[in-house]
Design a protein around this motif. Structure first.
Motif, mmCIF file in Angstrom:
data_model
loop_
_atom_site.group_PDB
_atom_site.id
_atom_site.type_symbol
_atom_site.label_atom_id
_atom_site.label_comp_id
_atom_site.label_asym_id
_atom_site.label_seq_id
_atom_site.Cartn_x
_atom_site.Cartn_y
_atom_site.Cartn_z
ATOM 1 N N THR A 8 0.814 -1.215 0.000
ATOM 2 C CA THR A 8 0.000 0.000 0.000
ATOM 3 C C THR A 8 0.849 1.267 0.000
ATOM 4 O OG1 THR A 8 -0.121 -0.219 2.404
ATOM 5 C CG2 THR A 8 -1.979 -1.062 1.139
ATOM 6 N N ASP A 9 2.121 1.161 0.401
ATOM 7 C CA ASP A 9 2.985 2.342 0.387
ATOM 8 C C ASP A 9 3.328 2.791 -1.025
ATOM 9 O OD1 ASP A 9 2.939 2.409 3.105
ATOM 10 O OD2 ASP A 9 4.973 1.685 3.409
ATOM 11 N N GLU A 10 3.169 1.889 -2.007
ATOM 12 C CA GLU A 10 3.464 2.267 -3.384
ATOM 13 C C GLU A 10 2.612 3.465 -3.806
ATOM 14 O OE1 GLU A 10 5.874 1.076 -5.080
ATOM 15 O OE2 GLU A 10 6.397 -0.653 -3.839
ATOM 16 N N ALA A 11 1.332 3.432 -3.456
ATOM 17 C CA ALA A 11 0.446 4.548 -3.793
ATOM 18 C C ALA A 11 0.827 5.800 -3.011
ATOM 19 C CB ALA A 11 -1.012 4.174 -3.514
ATOM 20 N N LEU A 12 1.255 5.613 -1.777
ATOM 21 C CA LEU A 12 1.701 6.733 -0.945
ATOM 22 C C LEU A 12 2.831 7.485 -1.637
ATOM 23 C CD1 LEU A 12 1.542 7.990 2.037
ATOM 24 C CD2 LEU A 12 3.434 6.462 2.548
ATOM 25 N N TYR A 13 3.810 6.750 -2.121
ATOM 26 C CA TYR A 13 4.964 7.368 -2.774
ATOM 27 C C TYR A 13 4.604 7.917 -4.147
ATOM 28 C CZ TYR A 13 7.310 4.607 0.843
ATOM 29 O OH TYR A 13 7.697 4.050 2.039
ATOM 30 N N ALA A 26 13.801 18.570 -1.062
ATOM 31 C CA ALA A 26 12.843 17.513 -1.379
ATOM 32 C C ALA A 26 12.591 16.632 -0.164
ATOM 33 C CB ALA A 26 13.360 16.669 -2.543
ATOM 34 N N ALA A 27 13.617 16.413 0.649
ATOM 35 C CA ALA A 27 13.469 15.575 1.841
ATOM 36 C C ALA A 27 12.481 16.197 2.824
ATOM 37 C CB ALA A 27 14.826 15.370 2.505
ATOM 38 N N GLN A 28 12.616 17.489 3.084
ATOM 39 C CA GLN A 28 11.676 18.133 4.006
ATOM 40 C C GLN A 28 10.270 18.161 3.416
ATOM 41 O OE1 GLN A 28 13.046 21.491 6.204
ATOM 42 N NE2 GLN A 28 11.014 22.386 6.433
ATOM 43 N N GLN A 29 10.193 18.352 2.117
ATOM 44 C CA GLN A 29 8.898 18.339 1.446
ATOM 45 C C GLN A 29 8.217 16.981 1.634
ATOM 46 O OE1 GLN A 29 9.307 19.199 -2.732
ATOM 47 N NE2 GLN A 29 7.187 19.887 -2.952
ATOM 48 N N PHE A 30 9.009 15.918 1.568
ATOM 49 C CA PHE A 30 8.455 14.576 1.735
ATOM 50 C C PHE A 30 7.970 14.358 3.168
ATOM 51 C CE2 PHE A 30 9.088 9.954 2.535
ATOM 52 C CZ PHE A 30 8.171 9.465 1.621
ATOM 53 N N LEU A 31 8.753 14.786 4.162
ATOM 54 C CA LEU A 31 8.320 14.638 5.553
ATOM 55 C C LEU A 31 7.013 15.387 5.793
ATOM 56 C CD1 LEU A 31 11.569 14.929 7.725
ATOM 57 C CD2 LEU A 31 10.517 12.894 6.736
ATOM 58 N N GLU A 32 6.903 16.575 5.262
ATOM 59 C CA GLU A 32 5.678 17.355 5.445
ATOM 60 C C GLU A 32 4.502 16.697 4.726
ATOM 61 O OE1 GLU A 32 6.940 21.242 4.175
ATOM 62 O OE2 GLU A 32 7.867 21.702 6.124
ATOM 63 N N TYR A 33 4.783 16.065 3.603
ATOM 64 C CA TYR A 33 3.740 15.316 2.901
ATOM 65 C C TYR A 33 3.233 14.152 3.760
ATOM 66 C CZ TYR A 33 2.007 11.592 -0.179
ATOM 67 O OH TYR A 33 1.273 10.567 -0.729
ATOM 68 N N LEU A 34 4.148 13.466 4.472
ATOM 69 C CA LEU A 34 3.731 12.337 5.305
ATOM 70 C C LEU A 34 2.799 12.761 6.432
ATOM 71 C CD1 LEU A 34 7.008 10.205 5.619
ATOM 72 C CD2 LEU A 34 5.091 9.893 4.042
ATOM 73 N N ALA A 35 2.809 14.039 6.770
ATOM 74 C CA ALA A 35 1.906 14.559 7.804
ATOM 75 C C ALA A 35 0.609 15.106 7.208
ATOM 76 C CB ALA A 35 2.604 15.662 8.601
ATOM 77 N N SER A 36 0.434 14.971 5.900
ATOM 78 C CA SER A 36 -0.782 15.480 5.250
ATOM 79 C C SER A 36 -1.962 14.552 5.502
ATOM 80 C CB SER A 36 -0.552 15.613 3.745
ATOM 81 O OG SER A 36 -0.425 14.326 3.138
ATOM 82 N N GLU A 37 -3.163 15.050 5.302
ATOM 83 C CA GLU A 37 -4.370 14.248 5.486
ATOM 84 C C GLU A 37 -4.333 13.011 4.593
ATOM 85 O OE1 GLU A 37 -7.048 14.681 7.523
ATOM 86 O OE2 GLU A 37 -6.061 16.371 8.495
ATOM 87 N N GLN A 38 -3.925 13.188 3.351
ATOM 88 C CA GLN A 38 -3.906 12.085 2.396
ATOM 89 C C GLN A 38 -2.939 10.988 2.829
ATOM 90 O OE1 GLN A 38 -1.907 12.632 -1.451
ATOM 91 N NE2 GLN A 38 -3.758 11.856 -2.452
ATOM 92 N N ALA A 39 -1.723 11.370 3.195
ATOM 93 C CA ALA A 39 -0.729 10.381 3.595
ATOM 94 C C ALA A 39 -1.124 9.692 4.901
ATOM 95 C CB ALA A 39 0.638 11.038 3.730
ATOM 96 N N ALA A 90 -4.058 9.050 5.914
ATOM 97 C CA ALA A 90 -5.091 8.071 5.597
ATOM 98 C C ALA A 90 -4.477 6.799 5.018
ATOM 99 C CB ALA A 90 -6.097 8.664 4.614
ATOM 100 N N TYR A 91 -3.408 6.937 4.235
ATOM 101 C CA TYR A 91 -2.742 5.757 3.689
ATOM 102 C C TYR A 91 -2.137 4.907 4.802
ATOM 103 C CZ TYR A 91 -2.988 6.571 -1.355
ATOM 104 O OH TYR A 91 -3.416 6.687 -2.638
ATOM 105 N N PHE A 92 -1.507 5.550 5.780
ATOM 106 C CA PHE A 92 -0.942 4.798 6.895
ATOM 107 C C PHE A 92 -2.031 3.990 7.601
ATOM 108 C CE2 PHE A 92 2.640 8.003 6.996
ATOM 109 C CZ PHE A 92 3.659 7.079 6.802
#
Length: 348
Positions: A40-45, A278-291, A293-295
């Motif tokens: 399921t992480d494939e869709a996350l990325y 890009a790394a910080q952008q990714f961390l902030e994305y992981l805290a998004s509503e969408q991400a 929900a994937y977790f």
């Protein structure tokens, strides 16, 4: 692209090669070293790449393998983000100097302070993005819930011959035992672990799913498991899994005291990240509503962001619970002493 997962930390450390990271001057990339390996992480990325245009190069291994590779690569490591699935491992990566501090208003507003790494004023070393509880399952036909509703009762003589667990030295158990030590102190924790050894129905072996099945089959009566292993079986269409779930009860321990132990999956920016933006952008994305929900919906973990919505029926069925509030980094700091206790009491 995905780099094949190595089978062991030693082979990872011994076979480090340069990642195929060549990119055009215009292409943005992120090199992710991940201990998560869920489909399921494939869709996350993929959604992150679609939204940002950042291509993810991924190295997959277990926590120990990731840490071994990073140490072997040293300052030449191309890693941008390190994603691990256990608090003790995150703490180890932090103490080994593998992260760099991150100052982010987005992350600080969305991730609770107890689910972050050390912050010396320049930002946290890492951030937790999902949680799971370390719960007790019991055989409903042979054990009363009241006899297994605290961690302490796992070492109580009333449960002699009933307990089974995976290895005491597994990170999931080390994290739990480190938390218990924080609550009870060292002498009481060692006595408790000694009691658990005396109560074992069989020598520790297998993973958490094996413990659930052992309780259902009657091989033992009481066991520890992370919630997402149980939730997977609750959501399974396999009749055998459903039959197991019907035979076991689940309890969130210590609801009348300090609360149930929680562990995390978390990430930080690698110390020598060549693509820090890009790394910080990714961390902030992981805290998004969408991400978030994937977790929750993809791997049956609870979001860390307050109010994040999920559509996971198993998590809903497990219901709300009181979680302990000690910083998860404490469990890592206690693990060396805990391992010494395990050795002294013969907990394999």
């Amino acid at each position: 692209m995905k780099i094949p997962r190595a089978l062991a930390a030693a082979s990872l450390a011994a076979c480090v090669t340069a990642l195929p990271l060549a990119a055009s001057a215009q292409e943005k990339v992120l090199n992710l070293y991940s201990a998560r390996h869920y489909q399921t992480d494939e869709a996350l990325y993929a959604n992150f790449s679609k939204a940002t245009g950042v291509r993810i190069n991924r190295v997959d291994a277990d926590d120990a393998g990731i840490l071994a590779r990073l140490k072997s690569e040293g300052t030449a490591s191309p890693a941008d983000v390190i994603l691990l699935v256990d608090a003790a491992r995150l703490w180890r990566a932090e103490t080994d100097g593998l992260f760099q501090p991150v100052k982010s208003a987005v992350l600080e507003s969305r991730i609770p302070a107890t689910l972050r790494g050390a912050d010396a004023g320049q930002g946290s070393q890492w951030f937790g993005f999902s949680t799971r509880g370390r719960v007790i399952v019991y055989n409903k036909a042979s054990v009363a819930k009241a006899d297994a509703d605290t961690y302490e009762e796992l070492g109580d003589p009333k449960n002699k011959g009933k307990v089974c667990t995976r290895s005491g030295s597994h990170p999931y158990n080390l994290s739990l035992f480190g938390a218990v030590m924080q609550h009870l102190g060292e002498p009481a924790t060692e006595a408790w672990l000694k009691g658990m050894v005396a109560n074992m129905a069989r020598a520790p072996k297998g993973g958490d799913t094996d413990q659930i099945k052992a309780v259902a089959s009657g091989e033992c009566q009481i066991a520890l498991t992370n919630t997402y292993y149980l939730a997977r079986m609750m959501r399974s269409s396999n009749p055998d899994d459903r039959a197991v779930v019907e035979k076991v009860g689940v309890v969130f321990p210590n609801q009348s005291s300090w609360g149930t132990h929680v562990n995390i999956a978390g990430a930080g920016i690698a110390k020598n990240s060549p693509n820090r933006t890009a790394a910080q952008q990714f961390l902030e994305y992981l805290a998004s509503e969408q991400a978030q929900a994937y977790f929750a919906d993809g791997n049956n973990e609870w979001p860390v962001v307050a109010g994040a919505k999920t559509t996971n029926p198993a998590l809903d069925a497990l219901g709300p619970f009181k979680a302990e509030t000690i910083p998860v980094s404490v469990t890592g700091m206690n693990q060396t002493k805990v391992q010494q206790m395990l050795d002294r009491v013969g907990y394999k």
